[in-house]
Design a protein around this motif. Sequence first.
Motif, PDB file in Angstrom:
ATOM      1  N   TYR A   1       0.851  -1.192   0.000  1.00 43.33           N
ATOM      2  CA  TYR A   1       0.000   0.000   0.000  1.00 43.33           C
ATOM      3  C   TYR A   1       0.892   1.250   0.000  1.00 43.33           C
ATOM      4  CZ  TYR A   1      -3.624  -3.263   1.390  1.00 43.33           C
ATOM      5  OH  TYR A   1      -4.501  -4.316   1.425  1.00 43.33           O
ATOM      6  N   CYS A   2       0.345   2.357  -0.425  1.00 42.14           N
ATOM      7  CA  CYS A   2       1.075   3.637  -0.434  1.00 42.14           C
ATOM      8  C   CYS A   2       1.436   4.012   1.003  1.00 42.14           C
ATOM      9  CB  CYS A   2       0.221   4.728  -1.064  1.00 42.14           C
ATOM     10  SG  CYS A   2       0.985   6.360  -1.037  1.00 42.14           S
ATOM     11  N   LYS A   3       2.663   4.492   1.193  1.00 46.17           N
ATOM     12  CA  LYS A   3       3.147   4.852   2.532  1.00 46.17           C
ATOM     13  C   LYS A   3       2.436   6.079   3.103  1.00 46.17           C
ATOM     14  CE  LYS A   3       7.819   3.184   1.644  1.00 46.17           C
ATOM     15  NZ  LYS A   3       9.223   3.569   1.445  1.00 46.17           N
ATOM     16  N   VAL A   4       1.981   6.974   2.240  1.00 53.93           N
ATOM     17  CA  VAL A   4       1.321   8.190   2.735  1.00 53.93           C
ATOM     18  C   VAL A   4      -0.200   8.066   2.757  1.00 53.93           C
ATOM     19  CG1 VAL A   4       3.192   9.805   2.209  1.00 53.93           C
ATOM     20  CG2 VAL A   4       1.497   9.308   0.473  1.00 53.93           C
ATOM     21  N   GLY A   5      -0.702   6.966   2.296  1.00 56.74           N
ATOM     22  CA  GLY A   5      -2.133   6.682   2.427  1.00 56.74           C
ATOM     23  C   GLY A   5      -3.017   7.257   1.350  1.00 56.74           C
ATOM     24  N   CYS A   6      -2.554   7.293   0.101  1.00 53.41           N
ATOM     25  CA  CYS A   6      -3.401   7.820  -0.971  1.00 53.41           C
ATOM     26  C   CYS A   6      -4.397   6.772  -1.467  1.00 53.41           C
ATOM     27  CB  CYS A   6      -2.542   8.331  -2.122  1.00 53.41           C
ATOM     28  SG  CYS A   6      -1.851   7.029  -3.158  1.00 53.41           S
ATOM     29  N   GLY A   7      -4.218   5.553  -1.084  1.00 56.78           N
ATOM     30  CA  GLY A   7      -5.133   4.506  -1.519  1.00 56.78           C
ATOM     31  C   GLY A   7      -4.541   3.607  -2.600  1.00 56.78           C
ATOM     32  N   TRP A   8      -3.369   3.907  -3.076  1.00 52.24           N
ATOM     33  CA  TRP A   8      -2.723   3.101  -4.113  1.00 52.24           C
ATOM     34  C   TRP A   8      -2.276   1.770  -3.531  1.00 52.24           C
ATOM     35  CZ3 TRP A   8       2.313   1.207  -4.331  1.00 52.24           C
ATOM     36  CH2 TRP A   8       2.712   0.654  -5.567  1.00 52.24           C
TER      37      TRP A   8
ATOM     38  N   GLN B   1       7.022   8.812  -6.730  1.00 52.98           N
ATOM     39  CA  GLN B   1       7.348  10.022  -7.503  1.00 52.98           C
ATOM     40  C   GLN B   1       6.092  10.696  -8.077  1.00 52.98           C
ATOM     41  OE1 GLN B   1      10.125   8.722 -10.474  1.00 52.98           O
ATOM     42  NE2 GLN B   1      11.808   8.503  -9.018  1.00 52.98           N
ATOM     43  N   THR B   2       5.025   9.937  -8.238  1.00 52.72           N
ATOM     44  CA  THR B   2       3.801  10.486  -8.834  1.00 52.72           C
ATOM     45  C   THR B   2       2.602  10.437  -7.900  1.00 52.72           C
ATOM     46  OG1 THR B   2       3.243   8.332  -9.792  1.00 52.72           O
ATOM     47  CG2 THR B   2       4.550   9.843 -11.162  1.00 52.72           C
ATOM     48  N   CYS B   3       2.801  10.054  -6.675  1.00 46.37           N
ATOM     49  CA  CYS B   3       1.699   9.929  -5.710  1.00 46.37           C
ATOM     50  C   CYS B   3       1.001  11.278  -5.523  1.00 46.37           C
ATOM     51  CB  CYS B   3       2.232   9.433  -4.372  1.00 46.37           C
ATOM     52  SG  CYS B   3       0.987   9.405  -3.068  1.00 46.37           S
ATOM     53  N   PRO B   4      -0.309  11.357  -5.752  1.00 43.71           N
ATOM     54  CA  PRO B   4      -1.026  12.633  -5.627  1.00 43.71           C
ATOM     55  C   PRO B   4      -0.962  13.216  -4.221  1.00 43.71           C
ATOM     56  CG  PRO B   4      -2.543  10.867  -6.295  1.00 43.71           C
ATOM     57  CD  PRO B   4      -1.177  10.286  -6.194  1.00 43.71           C
ATOM     58  N   LYS B   5      -1.020  12.361  -3.213  1.00 42.58           N
ATOM     59  CA  LYS B   5      -0.991  12.861  -1.831  1.00 42.58           C
ATOM     60  C   LYS B   5       0.391  13.421  -1.501  1.00 42.58           C
ATOM     61  CE  LYS B   5      -2.782  11.895   2.720  1.00 42.58           C
ATOM     62  NZ  LYS B   5      -3.486  10.963   3.553  1.00 42.58           N
ATOM     63  N   THR B   6       1.441  12.771  -1.970  1.00 45.05           N
ATOM     64  CA  THR B   6       2.800  13.262  -1.741  1.00 45.05           C
ATOM     65  C   THR B   6       2.999  14.603  -2.452  1.00 45.05           C
ATOM     66  OG1 THR B   6       3.657  11.015  -1.529  1.00 45.05           O
ATOM     67  CG2 THR B   6       5.250  12.723  -2.028  1.00 45.05           C
ATOM     68  N   LEU B   7       2.509  14.701  -3.678  1.00 45.01           N
ATOM     69  CA  LEU B   7       2.621  15.956  -4.427  1.00 45.01           C
ATOM     70  C   LEU B   7       1.831  17.085  -3.749  1.00 45.01           C
ATOM     71  CD1 LEU B   7       2.352  14.603  -8.092  1.00 45.01           C
ATOM     72  CD2 LEU B   7       4.420  15.319  -6.862  1.00 45.01           C
ATOM     73  N   LEU B   8       0.655  16.748  -3.210  1.00 44.03           N
ATOM     74  CA  LEU B   8      -0.153  17.742  -2.502  1.00 44.03           C
ATOM     75  C   LEU B   8       0.575  18.231  -1.246  1.00 44.03           C
ATOM     76  CD1 LEU B   8      -2.796  19.330  -2.076  1.00 44.03           C
ATOM     77  CD2 LEU B   8      -3.672  17.332  -0.864  1.00 44.03           C
ATOM     78  N   ILE B   9       1.134  17.318  -0.485  1.00 42.49           N
ATOM     79  CA  ILE B   9       1.861  17.687   0.736  1.00 42.49           C
ATOM     80  C   ILE B   9       3.051  18.579   0.386  1.00 42.49           C
ATOM     81  CG2 ILE B   9       3.289  16.781   2.610  1.00 42.49           C
ATOM     82  CD1 ILE B   9       1.355  14.321   2.642  1.00 42.49           C
TER      83      ILE B   9
ATOM     84  N   GLY C   1      -0.106  -1.788  -5.030  1.00 47.05           N
ATOM     85  CA  GLY C   1       0.627  -2.305  -6.183  1.00 47.05           C
ATOM     86  C   GLY C   1       1.774  -3.183  -5.734  1.00 47.05           C
ATOM     87  N   ARG C   2       2.525  -3.636  -6.701  1.00 43.88           N
ATOM     88  CA  ARG C   2       3.673  -4.507  -6.410  1.00 43.88           C
ATOM     89  C   ARG C   2       4.764  -3.688  -5.733  1.00 43.88           C
ATOM     90  NH1 ARG C   2       5.072  -8.695 -10.914  1.00 43.88           N
ATOM     91  NH2 ARG C   2       7.106  -7.858 -10.370  1.00 43.88           N
ATOM     92  N   LEU C   3       5.561  -4.367  -4.948  1.00 44.31           N
ATOM     93  CA  LEU C   3       6.653  -3.718  -4.225  1.00 44.31           C
ATOM     94  C   LEU C   3       7.641  -3.073  -5.189  1.00 44.31           C
ATOM     95  CD1 LEU C   3       8.067  -3.117  -1.555  1.00 44.31           C
ATOM     96  CD2 LEU C   3       9.233  -5.315  -1.734  1.00 44.31           C
ATOM     97  N   ASP C   4       7.932  -3.730  -6.305  1.00 46.38           N
ATOM     98  CA  ASP C   4       8.894  -3.160  -7.245  1.00 46.38           C
ATOM     99  C   ASP C   4       8.349  -1.929  -7.968  1.00 46.38           C
ATOM    100  OD1 ASP C   4       7.092  -4.537  -8.797  1.00 46.38           O
ATOM    101  OD2 ASP C   4       8.595  -5.507 -10.063  1.00 46.38           O
ATOM    102  N   ALA C   5       7.035  -1.652  -7.920  1.00 42.67           N
ATOM    103  CA  ALA C   5       6.431  -0.460  -8.526  1.00 42.67           C
ATOM    104  C   ALA C   5       6.326   0.707  -7.530  1.00 42.67           C
ATOM    105  CB  ALA C   5       5.055  -0.796  -9.077  1.00 42.67           C
ATOM    106  N   CYS C   6       6.668   0.450  -6.294  1.00 39.05           N
ATOM    107  CA  CYS C   6       6.526   1.459  -5.234  1.00 39.05           C
ATOM    108  C   CYS C   6       7.382   2.711  -5.498  1.00 39.05           C
ATOM    109  CB  CYS C   6       6.869   0.830  -3.881  1.00 39.05           C
ATOM    110  SG  CYS C   6       6.280   1.807  -2.500  1.00 39.05           S
ATOM    111  N   PRO C   7       8.662   2.618  -5.912  1.00 36.88           N
ATOM    112  CA  PRO C   7       9.438   3.837  -6.164  1.00 36.88           C
ATOM    113  C   PRO C   7       8.824   4.726  -7.248  1.00 36.88           C
ATOM    114  CG  PRO C   7      10.905   1.943  -6.021  1.00 36.88           C
ATOM    115  CD  PRO C   7       9.496   1.425  -6.000  1.00 36.88           C
ATOM    116  N   THR C   8       8.285   4.134  -8.287  1.00 35.61           N
ATOM    117  CA  THR C   8       7.640   4.911  -9.353  1.00 35.61           C
ATOM    118  C   THR C   8       6.394   5.601  -8.821  1.00 35.61           C
ATOM    119  OG1 THR C   8       8.437   3.309 -10.981  1.00 35.61           O
ATOM    120  CG2 THR C   8       6.662   4.779 -11.662  1.00 35.61           C
ATOM    121  N   HIS C   9       5.610   4.903  -8.020  1.00 29.00           N
ATOM    122  CA  HIS C   9       4.401   5.505  -7.438  1.00 29.00           C
ATOM    123  C   HIS C   9       4.772   6.668  -6.521  1.00 29.00           C
ATOM    124  CE1 HIS C   9       0.666   6.275  -5.442  1.00 29.00           C
ATOM    125  NE2 HIS C   9       1.282   6.068  -4.269  1.00 29.00           N
TER     126      HIS C   9
END
Length: 142
Positions: free
Chosen positions: A12-19, A31-39, A21-29
């Motif tokens: 799951y997304c570390k900041v809790g956006c609801g995403w 960088q584009t996580c909407p909640k991280t970008l909002l913060i 996915g696979r562990l290997d896709a986590c770094p890509t997410h």
Amino acid sequence: LMQQMVDEVVVYCKVGCGWTGRLDACPTHEQTCPKTLLIAAQMRFASLERHIVMVEEETCPKALLIEALTRIASLERQLAMVGEERDELKMQIAQQQQQQRQQQPPQGAQPAAQGMSAGGHLNAAVFAAVSPAVGKRMLGEK
């Protein structure tokens, strides 16, 4: 093989956006996580607000503004007092002129010794009280 199995673990997304996915896709997410970008945007906005406040305080300190407003209020009070004094002087001049009209000699009477009517002396005295230079001119003094 072991790494491939670990990479396929669903996270799951570390900041809790609801995403999810696979562990290997986590770094890509991340960088584009909407909640991280909002913060990040909120933090940048707060930083800019603090900077604006600092600039405003440097260019127009509150103490100088308060001092200027106090000075303006003082000048407005002085202006009101001058206006009241002007009105009082106008009233005194009007009263003196009224007295002058009442004391004027009848038509055809000889002027006073200095070549001015008695009323002329009265006006000169009034103007001397208001403006000594004008009063002296009217009395023929230098």
